[in-house]
Design a protein around this motif. Structure first.
Motif, mmCIF file in Angstrom:
data_model
loop_
_atom_site.group_PDB
_atom_site.id
_atom_site.type_symbol
_atom_site.label_atom_id
_atom_site.label_comp_id
_atom_site.label_asym_id
_atom_site.label_seq_id
_atom_site.Cartn_x
_atom_site.Cartn_y
_atom_site.Cartn_z
ATOM 1 N N ARG A 1 -0.547 -54.274 49.879
ATOM 2 C CA ARG A 1 0.291 -53.181 49.422
ATOM 3 C C ARG A 1 -0.229 -52.138 49.942
ATOM 4 O O ARG A 1 0.257 -50.739 49.286
ATOM 5 C CB ARG A 1 0.514 -53.312 48.198
ATOM 6 C CG ARG A 1 1.541 -54.677 47.523
ATOM 7 C CD ARG A 1 1.651 -54.762 46.217
ATOM 8 N NE ARG A 1 2.593 -55.823 45.625
ATOM 9 C CZ ARG A 1 2.827 -56.379 44.539
ATOM 10 N NH1 ARG A 1 2.007 -55.740 43.420
ATOM 11 N NH2 ARG A 1 3.620 -57.254 44.249
ATOM 12 N N GLU B 1 -2.756 -56.762 45.855
ATOM 13 C CA GLU B 1 -2.852 -55.251 45.186
ATOM 14 C C GLU B 1 -3.724 -54.372 45.830
ATOM 15 O O GLU B 1 -3.016 -53.217 46.330
ATOM 16 C CB GLU B 1 -3.399 -55.405 43.917
ATOM 17 C CG GLU B 1 -3.102 -54.038 43.082
ATOM 18 C CD GLU B 1 -1.764 -53.693 42.986
ATOM 19 O OE1 GLU B 1 -1.459 -52.334 42.966
ATOM 20 O OE2 GLU B 1 -0.725 -54.362 42.652
ATOM 21 N N ASN B 2 -4.753 -54.847 46.596
ATOM 22 C CA ASN B 2 -5.876 -53.849 46.909
ATOM 23 C C ASN B 2 -5.431 -53.894 48.468
ATOM 24 O O ASN B 2 -6.233 -52.907 49.171
ATOM 25 C CB ASN B 2 -6.979 -54.162 46.673
ATOM 26 C CG ASN B 2 -7.528 -54.165 45.158
ATOM 27 O OD1 ASN B 2 -6.678 -53.410 44.390
ATOM 28 N ND2 ASN B 2 -8.382 -54.672 44.854
ATOM 29 N N LYS C 1 -5.747 -59.957 44.072
ATOM 30 C CA LYS C 1 -6.540 -58.770 44.394
ATOM 31 C C LYS C 1 -6.298 -58.314 45.804
ATOM 32 O O LYS C 1 -6.139 -57.350 46.077
ATOM 33 C CB LYS C 1 -7.992 -59.188 44.343
ATOM 34 C CG LYS C 1 -8.939 -57.960 44.558
ATOM 35 C CD LYS C 1 -10.350 -58.357 44.209
ATOM 36 C CE LYS C 1 -11.246 -57.284 44.937
ATOM 37 N NZ LYS C 1 -12.681 -57.466 44.873
#
Length: 458
Positions: free
Chosen positions: A90, A86-87, A83
Protein backbone atom coordinates in the motif's frame (compact mmCIF):
# COMPACT_ATOMS: atom_id res chain seq x y z
CA UNK A 1 11.75 -13.54 20.72
CA UNK A 2 14.34 -16.29 20.61
CA UNK A 3 17.93 -15.51 21.59
CA UNK A 4 20.06 -15.29 18.46
CA UNK A 5 22.69 -17.87 17.75
CA UNK A 6 26.31 -16.85 18.06
CA UNK A 7 27.75 -15.20 14.95
CA UNK A 8 29.05 -17.58 12.32
CA UNK A 9 32.65 -17.05 13.39
CA UNK A 10 34.62 -15.04 15.94
CA UNK A 11 35.78 -12.71 13.15
CA UNK A 12 32.27 -11.62 12.24
CA UNK A 13 31.67 -7.90 12.26
CA UNK A 14 28.71 -5.84 11.23
CA UNK A 15 29.23 -4.71 7.64
CA UNK A 16 30.15 -1.09 7.11
CA UNK A 17 27.75 0.98 5.03
CA UNK A 18 30.66 1.54 2.62
CA UNK A 19 31.67 -2.11 2.27
CA UNK A 20 31.18 -3.70 -1.13
CA UNK A 21 28.10 -5.93 -1.24
CA UNK A 22 27.32 -8.25 -4.14
CA UNK A 23 23.84 -9.68 -4.65
CA UNK A 24 23.63 -12.64 -7.01
CA UNK A 25 20.17 -12.81 -8.55
CA UNK A 26 17.79 -9.99 -9.54
CA UNK A 27 14.55 -11.72 -8.62
CA UNK A 28 12.08 -10.71 -5.91
CA UNK A 29 14.32 -11.53 -2.93
CA UNK A 30 17.47 -10.12 -4.51
CA UNK A 31 15.94 -6.81 -5.59
CA UNK A 32 14.11 -6.35 -2.30
CA UNK A 33 17.47 -6.75 -0.58
CA UNK A 34 19.11 -4.21 -2.90
CA UNK A 35 16.27 -1.77 -2.25
CA UNK A 36 16.56 -2.03 1.53
CA UNK A 37 20.36 -1.82 1.51
CA UNK A 38 19.97 1.37 -0.50
CA UNK A 39 17.42 2.76 1.96
CA UNK A 40 19.69 1.85 4.88
CA UNK A 41 22.58 3.83 3.45
CA UNK A 42 24.77 1.19 1.82
CA UNK A 43 26.77 2.88 -0.92
CA UNK A 44 28.50 0.05 -2.82
CA UNK A 45 25.90 -2.50 -3.91
CA UNK A 46 26.23 -4.55 -7.11
CA UNK A 47 23.60 -6.96 -8.47
CA UNK A 48 24.69 -9.71 -10.85
CA UNK A 49 21.98 -11.32 -12.97
CA UNK A 50 22.35 -14.08 -15.52
CA UNK A 51 19.39 -12.92 -17.60
CA UNK A 52 19.97 -10.39 -20.35
CA UNK A 53 17.35 -8.05 -18.94
CA UNK A 54 15.32 -7.43 -15.80
CA UNK A 55 12.81 -8.96 -15.16
CA UNK A 56 14.92 -12.00 -15.94
CA UNK A 57 13.63 -15.16 -17.57
CA UNK A 58 15.37 -17.03 -14.72
CA UNK A 59 13.24 -15.35 -12.06
CA UNK A 60 9.98 -16.94 -10.91
CA UNK A 61 8.70 -13.40 -10.35
CA UNK A 62 8.93 -12.59 -14.08
CA UNK A 63 5.24 -13.26 -14.45
CA UNK A 64 1.92 -11.51 -14.94
CA UNK A 65 0.74 -11.86 -11.36
CA UNK A 66 1.04 -13.51 -7.96
CA UNK A 67 -1.53 -13.88 -5.18
CA UNK A 68 -1.26 -11.57 -2.15
CA UNK A 69 -3.17 -13.21 0.71
CA UNK A 70 -2.79 -13.88 4.43
CA UNK A 71 -4.22 -17.42 4.33
CA UNK A 72 -1.85 -19.58 6.36
CA UNK A 73 -2.24 -22.31 8.93
CA UNK A 74 0.42 -20.45 10.91
CA UNK A 75 -0.20 -16.96 12.39
CA UNK A 76 3.51 -16.18 11.92
CA UNK A 77 3.20 -15.95 8.14
CA UNK A 78 -0.28 -14.40 8.35
CA UNK A 79 1.15 -11.51 10.34
CA UNK A 80 4.12 -11.13 7.99
CA UNK A 81 1.75 -10.87 5.04
CA UNK A 82 -0.32 -8.20 6.77
CA UNK A 83 2.89 -6.28 7.46
CA UNK A 84 3.90 -6.60 3.81
CA UNK A 85 0.48 -5.28 2.72
CA UNK A 86 0.45 -2.33 5.09
CA UNK A 87 4.14 -1.35 4.90
CA UNK A 88 4.76 -2.33 1.31
CA UNK A 89 1.93 -3.10 -1.07
CA UNK A 90 0.00 0.00 0.00
CA UNK A 91 3.06 2.27 -0.27
CA UNK A 92 3.94 4.38 -3.34
CA UNK A 93 6.56 2.12 -4.96
CA UNK A 94 4.44 -1.03 -4.85
CA UNK A 95 0.85 0.24 -4.74
CA UNK A 96 0.47 0.84 -8.51
CA UNK A 97 1.05 -2.89 -9.03
CA UNK A 98 -1.14 -4.18 -6.17
CA UNK A 99 -4.80 -4.93 -6.81
CA UNK A 100 -7.01 -5.72 -3.82
CA UNK A 101 -9.69 -7.54 -5.79
CA UNK A 102 -10.50 -9.98 -3.01
CA UNK A 103 -9.78 -13.68 -2.85
CA UNK A 104 -12.21 -16.57 -3.15
CA UNK A 105 -10.92 -19.78 -1.56
CA UNK A 106 -12.96 -22.91 -2.19
CA UNK A 107 -13.01 -26.67 -2.65
CA UNK A 108 -14.98 -28.86 -4.98
CA UNK A 109 -17.21 -31.68 -3.67
CA UNK A 110 -14.59 -34.18 -4.92
CA UNK A 111 -11.76 -32.62 -2.91
CA UNK A 112 -9.88 -35.02 -0.62
CA UNK A 113 -10.26 -34.50 3.15
CA UNK A 114 -6.80 -32.90 3.31
CA UNK A 115 -8.07 -29.94 1.28
CA UNK A 116 -11.07 -29.31 3.53
CA UNK A 117 -8.90 -29.56 6.65
CA UNK A 118 -6.30 -27.12 5.36
CA UNK A 119 -8.92 -24.67 4.14
CA UNK A 120 -10.64 -24.70 7.52
CA UNK A 121 -7.39 -24.23 9.46
CA UNK A 122 -6.34 -21.33 7.27
CA UNK A 123 -9.75 -19.71 7.65
CA UNK A 124 -9.56 -20.02 11.44
CA UNK A 125 -6.15 -18.38 11.52
CA UNK A 126 -7.31 -15.50 9.31
CA UNK A 127 -10.54 -15.00 11.25
CA UNK A 128 -8.64 -14.93 14.56
CA UNK A 129 -7.04 -11.62 13.53
CA UNK A 130 -9.25 -8.59 14.31
CA UNK A 131 -8.46 -6.98 10.95
CA UNK A 132 -10.68 -9.57 9.26
CA UNK A 133 -13.68 -9.20 11.57
CA UNK A 134 -15.92 -7.82 8.79
CA UNK A 135 -13.93 -8.96 5.77
CA UNK A 136 -14.82 -12.66 5.43
CA UNK A 137 -18.00 -14.04 3.84
CA UNK A 138 -18.93 -17.72 3.77
CA UNK A 139 -19.80 -19.24 0.39
CA UNK A 140 -22.00 -22.31 0.68
CA UNK A 141 -24.03 -22.34 -2.53
CA UNK A 142 -23.69 -21.37 -6.20
CA UNK A 143 -25.72 -18.24 -5.43
CA UNK A 144 -23.26 -17.26 -2.70
CA UNK A 145 -20.35 -17.53 -5.13
CA UNK A 146 -22.15 -15.44 -7.73
CA UNK A 147 -22.94 -12.74 -5.18
CA UNK A 148 -19.21 -12.46 -4.51
CA UNK A 149 -18.20 -12.71 -8.18
CA UNK A 150 -21.11 -12.32 -10.59
CA UNK A 151 -18.95 -13.50 -13.50
CA UNK A 152 -18.87 -17.07 -12.10
CA UNK A 153 -21.50 -18.54 -14.42
CA UNK A 154 -20.62 -22.20 -13.96
CA UNK A 155 -22.66 -24.67 -11.92
CA UNK A 156 -20.30 -24.88 -8.89
CA UNK A 157 -22.61 -27.49 -7.33
CA UNK A 158 -21.34 -28.64 -3.96
CA UNK A 159 -18.52 -26.08 -3.87
CA UNK A 160 -17.78 -24.58 -0.44
CA UNK A 161 -15.53 -21.71 0.53
CA UNK A 162 -15.31 -18.07 1.51
CA UNK A 163 -14.41 -14.61 0.22
CA UNK A 164 -11.56 -12.68 1.85
CA UNK A 165 -11.75 -9.00 0.92
CA UNK A 166 -8.28 -8.10 2.23
CA UNK A 167 -6.42 -9.94 -0.50
CA UNK A 168 -5.80 -9.84 -4.19
CA UNK A 169 -2.75 -9.95 -6.41
CA UNK A 170 0.28 -8.02 -7.60
CA UNK A 171 1.60 -7.70 -11.14
CA UNK A 172 4.87 -9.40 -10.32
CA UNK A 173 6.78 -8.53 -13.47
CA UNK A 174 5.98 -4.85 -13.02
CA UNK A 175 7.03 -5.04 -9.36
CA UNK A 176 10.43 -6.41 -10.38
CA UNK A 177 10.81 -3.68 -12.99
CA UNK A 178 9.84 -0.95 -10.50
CA UNK A 179 12.38 -2.10 -7.89
CA UNK A 180 15.08 -2.41 -10.55
CA UNK A 181 14.51 1.11 -11.84
CA UNK A 182 14.40 2.60 -8.33
CA UNK A 183 17.68 0.91 -7.38
CA UNK A 184 19.47 1.63 -10.66
CA UNK A 185 18.55 5.31 -10.59
CA UNK A 186 19.82 5.60 -7.02
CA UNK A 187 23.24 4.11 -7.72
CA UNK A 188 22.96 0.34 -7.35
CA UNK A 189 25.12 -1.22 -10.07
CA UNK A 190 23.62 -3.92 -12.27
CA UNK A 191 25.58 -6.36 -14.42
CA UNK A 192 23.49 -8.67 -16.60
CA UNK A 193 23.87 -11.31 -19.28
CA UNK A 194 24.90 -14.92 -19.76
CA UNK A 195 28.57 -13.95 -19.75
CA UNK A 196 28.93 -10.76 -17.71
CA UNK A 197 26.22 -11.45 -15.12
CA UNK A 198 26.33 -15.23 -14.77
CA UNK A 199 28.18 -16.20 -11.58
CA UNK A 200 29.95 -19.53 -11.93
CA UNK A 201 32.21 -19.54 -8.88
CA UNK A 202 32.34 -18.21 -5.33
CA UNK A 203 35.86 -17.01 -4.55
CA UNK A 204 37.30 -17.55 -1.10
CA UNK A 205 40.40 -17.40 1.04
CA UNK A 206 41.20 -19.57 4.04
CA UNK A 207 40.91 -17.97 7.47
CA UNK A 208 41.46 -21.09 9.57
CA UNK A 209 41.60 -24.88 9.45
CA UNK A 210 37.86 -25.16 8.76
CA UNK A 211 36.94 -21.57 8.03
CA UNK A 212 37.02 -19.44 4.92
CA UNK A 213 35.88 -16.05 3.76
CA UNK A 214 34.09 -15.15 0.56
CA UNK A 215 36.08 -12.46 -1.23
CA UNK A 216 33.89 -12.21 -4.32
CA UNK A 217 32.65 -14.14 -7.32
CA UNK A 218 33.73 -15.03 -10.83
CA UNK A 219 31.40 -14.67 -13.83
CA UNK A 220 31.30 -16.62 -17.09
CA UNK A 221 33.43 -14.03 -18.87
CA UNK A 222 36.26 -14.75 -16.39
CA UNK A 223 35.96 -11.45 -14.57
CA UNK A 224 36.43 -11.34 -10.80
CA UNK A 225 34.04 -9.18 -8.76
CA UNK A 226 35.34 -8.46 -5.26
CA UNK A 227 33.08 -8.05 -2.26
CA UNK A 228 33.12 -7.95 1.53
CA UNK A 229 29.68 -9.57 1.73
CA UNK A 230 28.04 -11.72 -0.93
CA UNK A 231 24.31 -12.48 -0.90
CA UNK A 232 22.96 -15.35 -2.98
CA UNK A 233 19.32 -14.94 -4.02
CA UNK A 234 19.12 -17.54 -6.75
CA UNK A 235 15.83 -19.26 -5.95
CA UNK A 236 15.66 -22.71 -7.51
CA UNK A 237 19.25 -22.37 -8.78
CA UNK A 238 20.78 -21.88 -5.31
CA UNK A 239 22.41 -25.31 -4.96
CA UNK A 240 24.31 -24.75 -8.20
CA UNK A 241 26.62 -22.35 -6.32
CA UNK A 242 26.18 -23.55 -2.73
CA UNK A 243 25.82 -27.35 -2.96
CA UNK A 244 25.11 -27.56 0.78
CA UNK A 245 21.72 -25.97 0.12
CA UNK A 246 20.67 -29.29 -1.39
CA UNK A 247 20.66 -30.78 2.11
CA UNK A 248 17.41 -28.96 2.95
CA UNK A 249 16.09 -27.32 -0.22
CA UNK A 250 15.08 -28.67 -3.57
CA UNK A 251 14.16 -27.10 -6.91
CA UNK A 252 10.49 -27.73 -7.62
CA UNK A 253 8.03 -26.37 -10.15
CA UNK A 254 4.37 -25.97 -10.97
CA UNK A 255 2.91 -25.30 -14.37
CA UNK A 256 1.23 -22.15 -15.65
CA UNK A 257 -1.02 -21.53 -18.64
CA UNK A 258 -2.89 -18.62 -20.20
CA UNK A 259 -5.94 -17.94 -22.34
CA UNK A 260 -5.91 -15.00 -24.73
CA UNK A 261 -9.20 -13.12 -24.43
CA UNK A 262 -10.95 -10.70 -26.77
CA UNK A 263 -11.18 -7.13 -25.49
CA UNK A 264 -14.83 -7.43 -24.48
CA UNK A 265 -14.15 -10.72 -22.68
CA UNK A 266 -11.32 -9.15 -20.73
CA UNK A 267 -13.63 -6.27 -19.77
CA UNK A 268 -16.28 -8.75 -18.63
CA UNK A 269 -13.84 -10.29 -16.14
CA UNK A 270 -12.38 -7.00 -14.95
CA UNK A 271 -12.31 -6.82 -11.14
CA UNK A 272 -13.15 -10.47 -10.51
CA UNK A 273 -11.58 -11.73 -7.27
CA UNK A 274 -8.73 -14.20 -7.47
CA UNK A 275 -10.49 -17.58 -7.54
CA UNK A 276 -8.65 -20.49 -5.94
CA UNK A 277 -10.30 -23.92 -5.86
CA UNK A 278 -7.81 -25.72 -3.68
CA UNK A 279 -8.07 -29.14 -5.33
CA UNK A 280 -8.09 -27.85 -8.92
CA UNK A 281 -6.35 -24.53 -9.50
CA UNK A 282 -6.69 -20.77 -9.52
CA UNK A 283 -6.98 -17.81 -11.87
CA UNK A 284 -6.82 -14.00 -11.81
CA UNK A 285 -8.56 -11.15 -13.54
CA UNK A 286 -7.10 -10.72 -17.04
CA UNK A 287 -3.99 -8.66 -17.52
CA UNK A 288 -5.20 -5.38 -19.09
CA UNK A 289 -2.12 -4.91 -21.28
CA UNK A 290 -2.04 -8.37 -22.87
CA UNK A 291 -5.62 -9.61 -22.25
CA UNK A 292 -4.11 -12.83 -20.91
CA UNK A 293 -6.04 -14.81 -18.30
CA UNK A 294 -3.50 -16.68 -16.18
CA UNK A 295 -4.39 -20.07 -14.70
CA UNK A 296 -2.36 -22.32 -12.42
CA UNK A 297 -3.23 -25.93 -11.54
CA UNK A 298 -2.61 -27.07 -7.98
CA UNK A 299 -0.62 -30.13 -6.99
CA UNK A 300 2.46 -31.41 -5.24
CA UNK A 301 4.81 -30.13 -7.94
CA UNK A 302 7.59 -31.54 -10.10
CA UNK A 303 11.32 -32.00 -9.54
CA UNK A 304 14.29 -32.49 -11.87
CA UNK A 305 16.50 -34.84 -9.89
CA UNK A 306 19.97 -35.49 -11.28
CA UNK A 307 22.15 -38.56 -10.76
CA UNK A 308 23.64 -37.00 -7.62
CA UNK A 309 20.19 -36.63 -6.08
CA UNK A 310 20.05 -32.84 -6.44
CA UNK A 311 17.09 -31.23 -8.19
CA UNK A 312 17.82 -28.12 -10.28
CA UNK A 313 15.92 -26.48 -13.15
CA UNK A 314 16.88 -27.97 -16.51
CA UNK A 315 19.78 -26.32 -18.31
CA UNK A 316 17.70 -26.05 -21.47
CA UNK A 317 14.94 -23.55 -20.70
CA UNK A 318 12.92 -24.85 -23.66
CA UNK A 319 12.20 -27.97 -21.59
CA UNK A 320 10.07 -25.75 -19.35
CA UNK A 321 7.72 -24.58 -22.06
CA UNK A 322 4.79 -26.98 -21.75
CA UNK A 323 2.00 -27.99 -19.39
CA UNK A 324 1.62 -31.60 -18.19
CA UNK A 325 -1.55 -33.30 -19.39
CA UNK A 326 -2.77 -33.90 -15.82
CA UNK A 327 -2.56 -30.17 -15.10
CA UNK A 328 -4.49 -29.22 -18.20
CA UNK A 329 -7.24 -31.63 -17.19
CA UNK A 330 -7.51 -29.95 -13.78
CA UNK A 331 -7.81 -26.52 -15.36
CA UNK A 332 -10.47 -27.69 -17.81
CA UNK A 333 -12.52 -28.98 -14.87
CA UNK A 334 -11.96 -25.72 -13.00
CA UNK A 335 -13.21 -23.69 -15.96
CA UNK A 336 -16.23 -25.91 -16.60
CA UNK A 337 -17.38 -25.17 -13.07
CA UNK A 338 -16.53 -21.46 -12.91
CA UNK A 339 -16.24 -19.92 -16.40
CA UNK A 340 -17.68 -22.61 -18.70
CA UNK A 341 -17.59 -20.37 -21.79
CA UNK A 342 -13.78 -20.61 -21.59
CA UNK A 343 -13.52 -24.33 -20.84
CA UNK A 344 -12.47 -25.36 -24.35
CA UNK A 345 -10.25 -22.43 -25.23
CA UNK A 346 -6.64 -23.26 -26.10
CA UNK A 347 -3.99 -22.63 -23.48
CA UNK A 348 -1.04 -20.57 -24.66
CA UNK A 349 2.30 -19.54 -23.16
CA UNK A 350 2.41 -22.77 -21.17
CA UNK A 351 5.44 -23.16 -18.91
CA UNK A 352 6.91 -24.54 -15.71
CA UNK A 353 7.70 -22.07 -12.93
CA UNK A 354 10.60 -23.15 -10.66
CA UNK A 355 11.08 -22.25 -7.01
CA UNK A 356 13.25 -23.19 -4.03
CA UNK A 357 11.29 -25.55 -1.79
CA UNK A 358 11.71 -26.73 1.80
CA UNK A 359 9.93 -29.57 3.55
CA UNK A 360 8.34 -27.22 6.11
CA UNK A 361 7.73 -24.31 3.65
CA UNK A 362 9.98 -22.09 5.81
CA UNK A 363 12.49 -19.72 4.24
CA UNK A 364 16.23 -19.67 4.86
CA UNK A 365 17.57 -16.15 5.45
CA UNK A 366 20.96 -16.74 7.01
CA UNK A 367 24.74 -16.78 6.86
CA UNK A 368 26.28 -19.92 5.39
CA UNK A 369 28.21 -21.70 8.18
CA UNK A 370 31.98 -21.71 7.88
CA UNK A 371 32.24 -18.52 5.83
CA UNK A 372 33.02 -16.00 8.61
CA UNK A 373 29.84 -14.03 8.05
CA UNK A 374 30.79 -13.18 4.48
CA UNK A 375 28.23 -15.30 2.58
CA UNK A 376 24.44 -15.05 2.94
CA UNK A 377 21.73 -17.14 1.30
CA UNK A 378 18.11 -16.24 0.69
CA UNK A 379 16.36 -19.49 -0.20
CA UNK A 380 13.32 -21.64 0.40
CA UNK A 381 10.61 -19.31 -0.88
CA UNK A 382 8.59 -22.55 -1.20
CA UNK A 383 6.16 -21.11 -3.72
CA UNK A 384 4.64 -18.58 -1.33
CA UNK A 385 7.41 -16.01 -0.89
CA UNK A 386 6.58 -13.36 -3.49
CA UNK A 387 3.91 -11.70 -1.34
CA UNK A 388 6.71 -10.80 1.12
CA UNK A 389 8.71 -8.91 -1.53
CA UNK A 390 8.34 -5.43 0.03
CA UNK A 391 9.80 -6.53 3.37
CA UNK A 392 12.34 -9.27 2.52
CA UNK A 393 15.18 -6.75 2.53
CA UNK A 394 14.34 -5.80 6.12
CA UNK A 395 15.25 -9.32 7.16
CA UNK A 396 18.69 -9.00 5.57
CA UNK A 397 19.30 -5.68 7.33
CA UNK A 398 18.39 -7.34 10.65
CA UNK A 399 20.75 -10.21 9.86
CA UNK A 400 23.58 -7.73 9.26
CA UNK A 401 22.83 -5.91 12.50
CA UNK A 402 22.53 -9.01 14.67
CA UNK A 403 25.23 -11.20 13.13
CA UNK A 404 22.86 -14.16 13.33
CA UNK A 405 19.34 -15.16 12.39
CA UNK A 406 17.03 -14.45 15.34
CA UNK A 407 14.13 -16.45 13.89
CA UNK A 408 14.93 -20.16 14.40
CA UNK A 409 12.78 -21.36 11.51
CA UNK A 410 14.77 -19.22 9.06
CA UNK A 411 18.21 -20.45 10.13
CA UNK A 412 20.51 -22.59 8.05
CA UNK A 413 19.61 -26.25 8.53
CA UNK A 414 22.52 -28.52 9.42
CA UNK A 415 21.59 -32.13 8.79
CA UNK A 416 23.44 -35.35 9.64
CA UNK A 417 26.15 -36.50 7.24
CA UNK A 418 23.97 -39.25 5.80
CA UNK A 419 21.42 -36.65 4.65
CA UNK A 420 23.58 -34.41 2.50
CA UNK A 421 20.94 -34.28 -0.21
CA UNK A 422 17.34 -33.41 0.60
CA UNK A 423 15.53 -35.98 -1.48
CA UNK A 424 12.63 -34.14 -3.07
CA UNK A 425 10.55 -37.28 -3.20
CA UNK A 426 7.76 -37.08 -0.68
CA UNK A 427 7.99 -33.42 0.28
CA UNK A 428 5.22 -32.20 -1.96
CA UNK A 429 3.04 -35.11 -0.92
CA UNK A 430 3.29 -34.24 2.78
CA UNK A 431 2.99 -30.44 2.73
CA UNK A 432 -0.45 -29.73 4.17
CA UNK A 433 -1.45 -27.09 1.64
CA UNK A 434 -0.60 -29.21 -1.42
CA UNK A 435 -2.39 -32.23 -2.82
CA UNK A 436 -1.50 -35.09 -5.13
CA UNK A 437 1.87 -36.71 -5.68
CA UNK A 438 5.03 -35.04 -6.86
CA UNK A 439 6.60 -36.32 -10.05
CA UNK A 440 9.84 -36.04 -11.98
CA UNK A 441 10.27 -33.79 -14.99
CA UNK A 442 11.72 -36.75 -16.92
CA UNK A 443 8.41 -38.62 -16.56
CA UNK A 444 6.45 -35.65 -17.85
CA UNK A 445 8.74 -35.17 -20.82
CA UNK A 446 8.47 -38.87 -21.71
CA UNK A 447 4.67 -38.64 -21.61
CA UNK A 448 4.77 -35.48 -23.72
CA UNK A 449 6.96 -37.17 -26.34
CA UNK A 450 4.72 -40.23 -26.43
CA UNK A 451 1.60 -38.10 -26.91
CA UNK A 452 3.22 -36.09 -29.71
CA UNK A 453 4.31 -39.25 -31.48
CA UNK A 454 0.80 -40.71 -31.22
CA UNK A 455 -0.70 -37.56 -32.70
CA UNK A 456 1.84 -37.59 -35.52
CA UNK A 457 0.68 -41.08 -36.56
CA UNK A 458 -2.96 -40.04 -36.83
Amino acid sequence: MATPQAPQAAEWRQPSKHDSVIIVGAGAFGLSTALHLLRDGYTDVTVLERGDEIPSRYSAANDINKIIRAEYEDPFYRDLTLKAIENGWRQPLFAPHYHQTGYIVARSPQAPPKVAETLEKSLQVVESHPLFSNEISSLNSPADFRRSAWQLSGPMLGFKGYLNRIAGYAHSGDVIRAMFLRCARAGVKFITGEQRGNVIEILHEATGPREQRCIGVRTSDGKVHRSVTTILALGAFGASLVPELASFTTARCWSVGHILLHADEADLLRGIPVVNVRDLGFFFEPDPATRLLKLCPLGAGYTNTRADGVSLPPADHLLNEFMPKEDEQKLRLLLRNTLPWLADRPFIDKKLCWFSDTADSDFCIDYVPGWNGSLVVLAGDSGHGFKMTPIVGEWVISLFQDGAQRIPRWRWRSLPNENKVAKGKGWGNKVTWRIGKERELSELLAEKTSTEESHAKL
